[in-house]
Enzyme design. Structure first.
Site, PDB file in Angstrom:
ATOM      1  N   LYS A 280       0.728  -1.268   0.053  1.00 28.73           N
ATOM      2  CA  LYS A 280       0.052   0.079   0.149  1.00 28.73           C
ATOM      3  C   LYS A 280       0.938   1.493   0.151  1.00 28.73           C
ATOM      4  O   LYS A 280       1.935   1.140   0.551  1.00 28.73           O
ATOM      5  CB  LYS A 280      -0.767   0.149   1.403  1.00 28.73           C
ATOM      6  CG  LYS A 280      -1.995  -0.961   1.311  1.00 28.73           C
ATOM      7  CD  LYS A 280      -2.900  -0.824   2.455  1.00 28.73           C
ATOM      8  CE  LYS A 280      -3.909  -1.794   2.525  1.00 28.73           C
ATOM      9  NZ  LYS A 280      -5.107  -1.406   1.525  1.00 28.73           N
ATOM     10  N   ARG A 354     -10.339 -11.489   1.476  1.00 31.21           N
ATOM     11  CA  ARG A 354     -11.333 -12.458   0.760  1.00 31.21           C
ATOM     12  C   ARG A 354     -10.572 -13.880   1.003  1.00 31.21           C
ATOM     13  O   ARG A 354     -11.006 -15.087   1.052  1.00 31.21           O
ATOM     14  CB  ARG A 354     -11.598 -12.211  -0.490  1.00 31.21           C
ATOM     15  CG  ARG A 354     -10.351 -11.798  -1.193  1.00 31.21           C
ATOM     16  CD  ARG A 354     -10.917 -11.005  -2.325  1.00 31.21           C
ATOM     17  NE  ARG A 354     -10.878  -9.653  -2.267  1.00 31.21           N
ATOM     18  CZ  ARG A 354     -11.084  -8.653  -3.348  1.00 31.21           C
ATOM     19  NH1 ARG A 354     -11.368  -9.218  -4.567  1.00 31.21           N
ATOM     20  NH2 ARG A 354     -11.349  -7.434  -3.021  1.00 31.21           N
TER      21      ARG A 354
HETATM   22  N1  BES Z   1      -8.166  -3.668   4.251  1.00 27.70           N
HETATM   23  C1  BES Z   1      -8.251  -3.217   2.707  1.00 27.70           C
HETATM   24  C2  BES Z   1      -9.791  -2.438   2.615  1.00 27.70           C
HETATM   25  C3  BES Z   1      -9.628  -1.120   3.034  1.00 27.70           C
HETATM   26  C4  BES Z   1      -9.023  -0.145   2.520  1.00 27.70           C
HETATM   27  C5  BES Z   1     -10.432  -0.907   4.176  1.00 27.70           C
HETATM   28  C6  BES Z   1      -9.033   1.079   2.685  1.00 27.70           C
HETATM   29  C7  BES Z   1     -10.700   0.382   4.300  1.00 27.70           C
HETATM   30  C8  BES Z   1     -10.055   1.799   3.767  1.00 27.70           C
HETATM   31  C9  BES Z   1      -8.340  -4.586   1.850  1.00 27.70           C
HETATM   32  O1  BES Z   1      -7.411  -5.472   2.245  1.00 27.70           O
HETATM   33  C10 BES Z   1      -7.894  -3.818   0.590  1.00 27.70           C
HETATM   34  O2  BES Z   1      -6.727  -3.708   0.732  1.00 27.70           O
HETATM   35  N2  BES Z   1      -8.426  -4.040  -0.388  1.00 27.70           N
HETATM   36  C11 BES Z   1      -8.093  -3.686  -1.761  1.00 27.70           C
HETATM   37  C12 BES Z   1      -8.676  -4.583  -2.790  1.00 27.70           C
HETATM   38  C13 BES Z   1      -8.095  -4.346  -4.025  1.00 27.70           C
HETATM   39  C14 BES Z   1      -6.729  -4.747  -3.988  1.00 27.70           C
HETATM   40  C15 BES Z   1      -8.786  -5.044  -5.244  1.00 27.70           C
HETATM   41  C16 BES Z   1      -8.670  -2.158  -1.989  1.00 27.70           C
HETATM   42  O3  BES Z   1      -9.959  -2.061  -1.466  1.00 27.70           O
HETATM   43  O4  BES Z   1      -7.876  -1.421  -2.524  1.00 27.70           O
HETATM   44 MN    MN Z   2      -5.538  -5.243   1.927  1.00 27.33          MN
END
Ligand code: BES
Ligand code: MN
Ligand code: ZN
Length: 497
Positions: A280, A354
């Site tokens: 991230k 997931r």
């Molecule tokens: N934990 C995150 C989702 C999230 C992001 C929650 C920001 C709250 C604030 C999750 O694991 C994630 O990183 N999801 C990705 C999925 C994507 C790679 C398809 C996302 O939402 O960017």
């Molecule tokens: Mn994630």
């Protein structure tokens, strides 16, 4: 804060303060009328001076009101009487706690729960009052140094809730329920707020064991070796980049009939989400400590229903690990074999929620569930779709979706249903495995739910995406305790069926 129920005359309460409501424009509630009569028109005279119109959420603290036993009389604006509904009631209660937050008034009697709220009884009003009072005085100082620990010298310590004599019994029930719910919510917030170097999977497992001891719940913790035997290759794939050992926590509340099928709650417990190799960006990455808020909401709900001694069988399942980049971490392109046997192409290691949930959802089958609800901070896309007010709801069963939507309405912890149509499924096609773990940018929260739906075909299932509702960012950064109110209300209604 301590709470008790009472029936008494407002002018006779020997408290540090009595709280009464005033509608717009300057229309006194019943309790305010009683005080005004005793004080020979003092309240009406003060209002005539123009200091309080009765606007919702406004407040005025009066001292030494003649012929009134309490040291202070607190007037709380209720807004227009015709528009006074559940939302307005909650706002008024919040304002009343805030009005005394920095006051020396410790023993307080409130008459707000005595004000009629359409469709809701005394039990609901008292439960809400307790929940809000606890919520607005919640502070987290577990990781502050001793000079910065919060000194609770100001604000309400004992709150007496006065209701009509005929409502005392209902109010007592509401109090018990409100206290249990508030204690669950505050547990959820504590777990969410705790730093990720403290709140590890092992810490969560220990918390589960402690909860089991104090509340008579059966707790089991599966270790990596157990999960290997079960073939949880997807969950273990995420965990393999971290030095913290993964845990699968199972908490059982067995207060229903022996042969009653359980409701299973599955909570995402990523104690820190770096994104893994699909790292991230740095900004606000600290907030990914909240990626275990689904798990925390299962903890809080289990605690609340245990304290309520809810007559229902409920099982909480929590897959928990860290998502870290490392020499051992999974890479984009890796293929994992889930417990269900389906193979998964990992196209983005940041779609890890997931990957841990799917194995926990397959594991849930062994309990022959009446319904399974998973709760997860799953997608940023859900925050884009719904903002911070509603949790995203997805379900393979309309009746279950309706139960959850209704519970969210009643608890004022709302969800909004999103589609789970087959049309979206093909976005998860993979050239090399049975399914890909991402479905592209379009409809990101829906394709995430679609992914989970491939693992929940054997039972009624709903998924709550709480990415936008589980915590607040910015100056008031902190866990909200959502969706514990929704989940608890849902289970209370199930137990009553
Ligand atoms: N934990 C995150 C989702 C999230 C992001 C929650 C920001 C709250 C604030 C999750 O694991 C994630 O990183 N999801 C990705 C999925 C994507 C790679 C398809 C996302 O939402 O960017
Ligand atoms: Mn994630
Ligand atoms: Zn995540």
């Amino acid at each position: 804060m301590e709470f008790s129920i009472k029936n008494g005359n407002p002018e006779k309460q020997r408290s540090d303060a009595v709280i009464v409501g005033v509608f717009e424009s300057r229309k006194l509630s019943a309790a305010a009328v009683a005080i005004d009569l005793a004080a020979e028109g003092y309240i009406t005279a003060v209002l005539r001076s123009g200091d309080l119109e009765g606007k919702l959420g406004s407040s005025l603290v009066l001292h030494s009101v003649p012929n009134v036993a309490a040291t202070r009389v607190v007037l709380i604006g209720l807004g227009k009487e015709r528009e006074f509904k559940e939302r307005e009631y909650r706002q008024a209660v919040r304002a009343s706690v805030r009005a005394l937050a920095s006051s020396a008034a410790a023993n307080v009697t409130t008459y707000l729960a005595d004000i009629p709220v359409k469709k809701y009884d005394a039990a609901w009003k008292v439960a809400q009052l307790v929940e809000i009072a606890q919520d607005s005085t919640y502070r987290f100082d577990a990781t502050k140094g001793k000079d910065n620990k919060i000194k609770d010298t100001k604000g309400i310590k004992k709150l007496v809730i006065s209701v009509a004599k005929s409502d005392v019994k209902k109010a007592e029930d509401g109090l018990k329920q409100g206290l249990a719910l508030a204690s669950g919510i505050s547990f959820t917030k504590d777990l969410g707020n705790l730093a990720p170097n403290y709140c590890t999977p092992t810490y969560l497992a220990d918390q589960a064991k402690a909860l089991g001891k104090t509340h008579g719940l059966q707790v089991e913790v599966l270790e990596r070796a157990d999960m290997e035997k079960l073939g949880m290759g997807s969950f273990l794939g995420v965990a393999q980049g971290s030095v913290e050992p993964p845990k699968l926590i199972v908490i059982q509340h067995k207060k229903g009939k022996k042969n009653q099928k359980p409701v299973v709650l599955v909570g995402k417990g990523i104690t820190f989400d770096t994104g893994g190799i699909s790292l991230k960006p740095g900004a606000e990455m600290d907030e990914m400590k909240y990626d275990m808020c689904g798990a925390a909401s299962v903890f809080g709900t289990m605690k609340a229903i245990a304290e309520m001694e809810l007559p229902l069988n409920v099982i909480g399942i929590i897959p928990t690990c860290e998502n870290m980049p490392d020499g051992n971490a999974i890479k984009p392109g890796d293929i994992l074999t889930s417990m269900s046997g389906q193979t998964i192409e990992v196209l983005n290691t940041d779609a890890e929620g997931r990957l841990i949930l799917c194995d926990a959802l397959t594991y849930a089958e062994k309990f022959d569930p009446a319904a399974v609800v998973d709760i997860a901070t799953l997608t940023g896309a859900c925050v884009i779709a719904l903002g911070h007010h509603a949790s995203g709801l997805f379900s393979n069963k309309d009746g279950l979706a309706k139960e959850l939507l209704d519970a969210g309405e009643a608890a004022l912890d709302r969800a909004w249903q999103m589609p789970l149509w087959d049309d979206y499924q093909s976005q998860l096609d993979s050239n090399f495995a049975d399914i890909a773990n991402i479905g592209g940018r379009a409809g990101g929260s829906i394709t995430a739910a679609c992914f989970l739906s491939r693992f929940t075909k054997k039972y009624d299932w709903a998924h709550l995406d709480i990415a936008g509702t589980a915590w607040k960012s910015g100056k008031d950064k902190g866990a909200t305790g959502r969706p514990v109110p929704l989940l608890t209300e849902f289970l209370i209604k199930r137990a009553a069926k």
